[in-house]
Write an enzyme that holds these catalytic residues in place. Structure first.
Site, mmCIF file in Angstrom:
data_model
loop_
_atom_site.group_PDB
_atom_site.id
_atom_site.type_symbol
_atom_site.label_atom_id
_atom_site.label_comp_id
_atom_site.label_asym_id
_atom_site.label_seq_id
_atom_site.Cartn_x
_atom_site.Cartn_y
_atom_site.Cartn_z
ATOM 1 N N HIS A 122 -7.630 -9.336 5.535
ATOM 2 C CA HIS A 122 -7.722 -8.151 4.678
ATOM 3 C C HIS A 122 -6.331 -7.729 4.207
ATOM 4 O O HIS A 122 -6.108 -7.500 3.012
ATOM 5 C CB HIS A 122 -8.398 -7.013 5.460
ATOM 6 C CG HIS A 122 -8.473 -5.714 4.733
ATOM 7 N ND1 HIS A 122 -9.649 -5.220 4.222
ATOM 8 C CD2 HIS A 122 -7.519 -4.793 4.429
ATOM 9 C CE1 HIS A 122 -9.408 -4.049 3.631
ATOM 10 N NE2 HIS A 122 -8.119 -3.774 3.747
ATOM 11 N N GLN A 148 0.813 -1.216 0.000
ATOM 12 C CA GLN A 148 0.000 0.000 0.000
ATOM 13 C C GLN A 148 0.846 1.265 0.000
ATOM 14 O O GLN A 148 0.341 2.349 -0.292
ATOM 15 C CB GLN A 148 -0.957 0.019 1.192
ATOM 16 C CG GLN A 148 -2.061 -1.015 1.089
ATOM 17 C CD GLN A 148 -2.972 -0.960 2.295
ATOM 18 O OE1 GLN A 148 -2.722 -1.603 3.295
ATOM 19 N NE2 GLN A 148 -4.030 -0.161 2.197
#
Length: 171
Positions: A137, A50
């Site tokens: 996740h 990310q």
């Protein structure tokens, strides 16, 4: 150092991350930057991809009863794998790479995991509740997937339409 978080539809979010081989100062710096970035963006988890680093590294820190994140509860997770899973739970998820969007996602309720800490020590744990959800996740990120991919066809179409509109408004 707080780093920039990649936002959907950035193609780098689709990259499959590689295992960490060296548990060194470079890894420790990455972990510190990830922690600072997660806290600065009020997240409970962050995968290295990310912030554009394709390594199997995540950090998770769930809030306590007062809604605060105690740095002592930060979990640094390197080269994670799920060994076993069972049950099913639905939880409303959000993502720092898909800001301001939340949707119900079904995940495994209980998981047994193996990962390494920053020093290269292997850890095996059984996780449940929000920790199991956050782990799954973030692990999805390392495999190049976002939680929106788990949405039904109709919810995904609705999301894509709203997201494109939101991106146009930002420009």
């Amino acid at each position: 150092m707080v780093r920039e978080i990649l936002v959907y539809p950035d193609k780098r979010l689709k990259v499959v991350s590689k295992d960490v081989i060296n548990f060194d100062k470079e890894l420790h710096k990455l972990l510190e930057d990830m922690k600072e970035t997660m806290y600065a963006n009020e997240g409970i988890g962050l995968a290295a991809i990310q912030i554009g680093v394709a390594q199997n590294v995540l950090v998770i820190n769930l809030a306590n009863e007062e809604g605060e994140q105690d740095p002592a509860n930060l979990v640094e997770i390197i080269n994670p794998v799920i060994l076993e899973s069972e049950g099913s739970i639905t939880y409303q998820e959000g993502c720092l790479s898909v800001p301001s969007f939340y949707e119900d996602v079904e995940r495994k309720e209980n998981i047994k995991v193996r990962y390494f800490d920053r020093l290269g020590l292997m850890i095996e744990k059984e996780l449940d509740g929000l920790m199991a959800i956050a782990f799954q996740h973030e692990l999805d990120h390392l495999n190049g997937h976002l939680f929106i991919e788990k949405l039904s066809f109709l919810k995904r179409k609705k999301f894509e339409k709203e997201w494109k509109k939101k991106l146009k408004e930002r420009k």
